[in-house]
Design an enzyme around this catalytic site. Structure first.
Site, PDB file in Angstrom:
ATOM      1  N   GLY A  20      78.083  20.152  -5.992  1.00 60.66           N
ATOM      2  CA  GLY A  20      77.404  19.320  -4.997  1.00 60.66           C
ATOM      3  C   GLY A  20      77.161  20.105  -3.719  1.00 60.66           C
ATOM      4  CG  ASN A  21      80.219  21.443  -1.231  1.00 59.01           C
ATOM      5  OD1 ASN A  21      79.928  20.813  -0.242  1.00 59.01           O
ATOM      6  ND2 ASN A  21      81.347  21.240  -1.894  1.00 59.01           N
ATOM      7  CE  LYS A 138      85.316  15.778  -4.454  1.00 59.83           C
ATOM      8  NZ  LYS A 138      84.976  17.116  -4.882  1.00 59.83           N
ATOM      9  CE  LYS A 218      80.937  20.711  -9.914  1.00 61.35           C
ATOM     10  NZ  LYS A 218      81.829  21.335  -8.939  1.00 61.35           N
ATOM     11  CE  LYS A 280      83.973  25.301  -7.210  1.00 60.57           C
ATOM     12  NZ  LYS A 280      83.386  24.011  -7.579  1.00 60.57           N
TER      13      LYS A 280
HETATM   14  P1  ADP Z   1      81.276  22.797  -5.267  1.00 60.88           P
HETATM   15  O1  ADP Z   1      80.472  21.761  -4.598  1.00 60.88           O
HETATM   16  O2  ADP Z   1      80.449  23.815  -5.972  1.00 60.88           O
HETATM   17  O3  ADP Z   1      82.375  22.226  -6.118  1.00 60.88           O
HETATM   18  P2  ADP Z   1      83.396  23.605  -3.415  1.00 60.88           P
HETATM   19  O4  ADP Z   1      83.148  23.677  -1.959  1.00 60.88           O
HETATM   20  O5  ADP Z   1      84.203  22.474  -3.930  1.00 60.88           O
HETATM   21  O6  ADP Z   1      81.939  23.658  -4.102  1.00 60.88           O
HETATM   22  O7  ADP Z   1      84.061  24.957  -3.919  1.00 60.88           O
HETATM   23  C1  ADP Z   1      83.469  26.205  -3.600  1.00 60.88           C
HETATM   24  C2  ADP Z   1      84.103  26.762  -2.346  1.00 60.88           C
HETATM   25  O8  ADP Z   1      85.449  27.198  -2.618  1.00 60.88           O
HETATM   26  C3  ADP Z   1      83.468  27.997  -1.777  1.00 60.88           C
HETATM   27  O9  ADP Z   1      82.358  27.703  -0.949  1.00 60.88           O
HETATM   28  C4  ADP Z   1      84.615  28.655  -0.988  1.00 60.88           C
HETATM   29  O10 ADP Z   1      84.464  28.364   0.386  1.00 60.88           O
HETATM   30  C5  ADP Z   1      85.874  27.947  -1.489  1.00 60.88           C
HETATM   31  N1  ADP Z   1      86.991  28.805  -1.887  1.00 60.88           N
HETATM   32  C6  ADP Z   1      88.282  28.508  -1.612  1.00 60.88           C
HETATM   33  N2  ADP Z   1      89.116  29.420  -2.095  1.00 60.88           N
HETATM   34  C7  ADP Z   1      88.339  30.352  -2.714  1.00 60.88           C
HETATM   35  C8  ADP Z   1      88.630  31.547  -3.430  1.00 60.88           C
HETATM   36  N3  ADP Z   1      89.879  31.973  -3.613  1.00 60.88           N
HETATM   37  N4  ADP Z   1      87.593  32.255  -3.956  1.00 60.88           N
HETATM   38  C9  ADP Z   1      86.324  31.851  -3.763  1.00 60.88           C
HETATM   39  N5  ADP Z   1      85.985  30.707  -3.101  1.00 60.88           N
HETATM   40  C10 ADP Z   1      86.966  29.956  -2.584  1.00 60.88           C
HETATM   41 MG    MG Z   2      83.995  21.025  -5.407  1.00 60.65          MG
END
Ligand code: ADP
Ligand code: MG
Length: 318
Positions: A20-21, A138, A218, A280
């Site tokens: 979503g981001n 969240k 998600k 993730k």
């Molecule tokens: P999405 O909407 O794709 O789920 P999120 O914001 O939930 O996106 O997750 C992606 C984000 O995770 C990245 O933009 C980054 O800022 C963050 N992040 C936190 N820890 C890490 C890490 N160890 N490696 C890479 N990204 C990270």
């Molecule tokens: Mg996310």
């Protein structure tokens, strides 16, 4: 009616989870035009991949569901809707954007056979005793000003990795209620868009389901769906190139491969932020350990390159 691929084999199932981001990028306000534009590259890749794979697309809704929450908080005259209804709304709005973009792209590509696409409104069962209900984790919606930290809201605004944001309860997905329908649609050759925003969170009382006030992650929901429909490959597409150690710090190092044992150790050691990269990695580990063939975490624009082994982070057994 599994449509065989040109070599006569049933095409493997590929589940792509779109962030979503990643649909509303850092610094963007999140107009519909921006979201359609951000979808163009990943959807054109997915359209091409649909010749080789049977495709399921899931998507997040963090920014979008937060926008809906703020929109309704701005209007005192109309009854407020609970989060579960807002999640259902985002399945409609984002499902529509993905489906129409994909439909146009397939029409552009296909010579004689247009693939069928369907967006499935999806419930996801959660446990009403899940500890996620007592501690909201969240983040949703835009980054707010530093002076916005407020604890006594229904959905508190707190400091997160990105800045001050509203946070909501995020219980773990137990099972995807529509898994049989989705499996059937896939076997009939449909491209399926499902589990939007982690799914509409429901609890079971006897034989009935009731919506609850939460947003499921998600990525965890996607891993659960991938496992329950027997997907071969899980791709988690987001707004960074992959998984990093010391993310955002001077020694930051992106990893191309992570073994499952190594991944669990990094998770325990707190390398991945909860509510963003943490789930993730956890989702990828869970998918591989449940028998999935490949799990990749990559940027939304490098889905094809990640599949080819030239981008992103792959989580491998061992
Ligand atoms: P999405 O909407 O794709 O789920 P999120 O914001 O939930 O996106 O997750 C992606 C984000 O995770 C990245 O933009 C980054 O800022 C963050 N992040 C936190 N820890 C890490 C890490 N160890 N490696 C890479 N990204 C990270
Ligand atoms: Mg996310």
């Amino acid at each position: 009616m599994n449509r065989p691929n040109p070599k006569g084999r049933t095409r493997p199932i590929l589940l792509v989870a779109l962030g979503g981001n990643a649909l509303i990028r850092k610094g963007q306000s999140g107009t519909v035009e921006e979201q359609f534009e951000n979808l163009a590259v990943p959807i054109s890749r997915i359209a091409r991949l649909s010749k080789e794979f049977r495709i399921i697309i899931t998507h997040g809704n963090g920014p979008q569901v937060g926008h809906l929450l703020l929109q309704q908080e701005c209007c005192g005259e109309i009854p407020r809707l609970p989060l579960e209804i807002l999640v259902a709304q985002t399945q409609g709005q984002i499902g529509y954007m993905i489906e129409s973009t994909l439909d146009n792209e397939l029409t552009r590509l296909e010579e004689e056979h247009q693939q069928l696409i369907v967006t499935v409104l999806t419930y996801v069962l959660v446990d009403e005793n899940d500890p996620g209900f007592s501690t909201p984790t969240k983040p949703i919606g835009p980054v707010l000003g530093e002076d916005c930290v407020v604890a006594n809201l229904a959905y508190p605004a707190v400091k997160t990795a990105r800045g001050v944001r509203r946070v909501v309860a995020s219980p773990r997905p137990v099972t995807i209620i529509e898994k049989r329908e989705i499996k059937r649609l896939i076997s009939m050759g449909f491209i399926v868009i499902a589990c939007g925003g982690g799914g509409i969170p429901v609890v079971r009382h006897g034989r009935a389901f009731h919506g609850v006030d939460a947003v499921i992650d998600k990525d965890l929901a996607s891993a659960k769906l991938a496992e329950e429909v027997g997907a071969d490959i899980l791709i988690i597409a987001t707004d960074v190139e992959g998984v990093a150690l010391a993310y955002g710090e001077p020694g930051e190092r992106f990893l191309r491969r992570i073994g499952t044992e190594e991944g669990k150790r990094y998770l325990r050691e707190g390398h991945f932020a909860p509510g963003s990269m943490g789930p993730k990695v956890e989702a990828a580990l869970q998918f591989i350990e449940s028998g999935g063939r490949r799990a990749l975490i990559c940027s939304i624009d490098s889905i094809q390159r990640a599949l080819d082994g030239n981008a992103g982070t792959e989580i491998v057994r061992g």
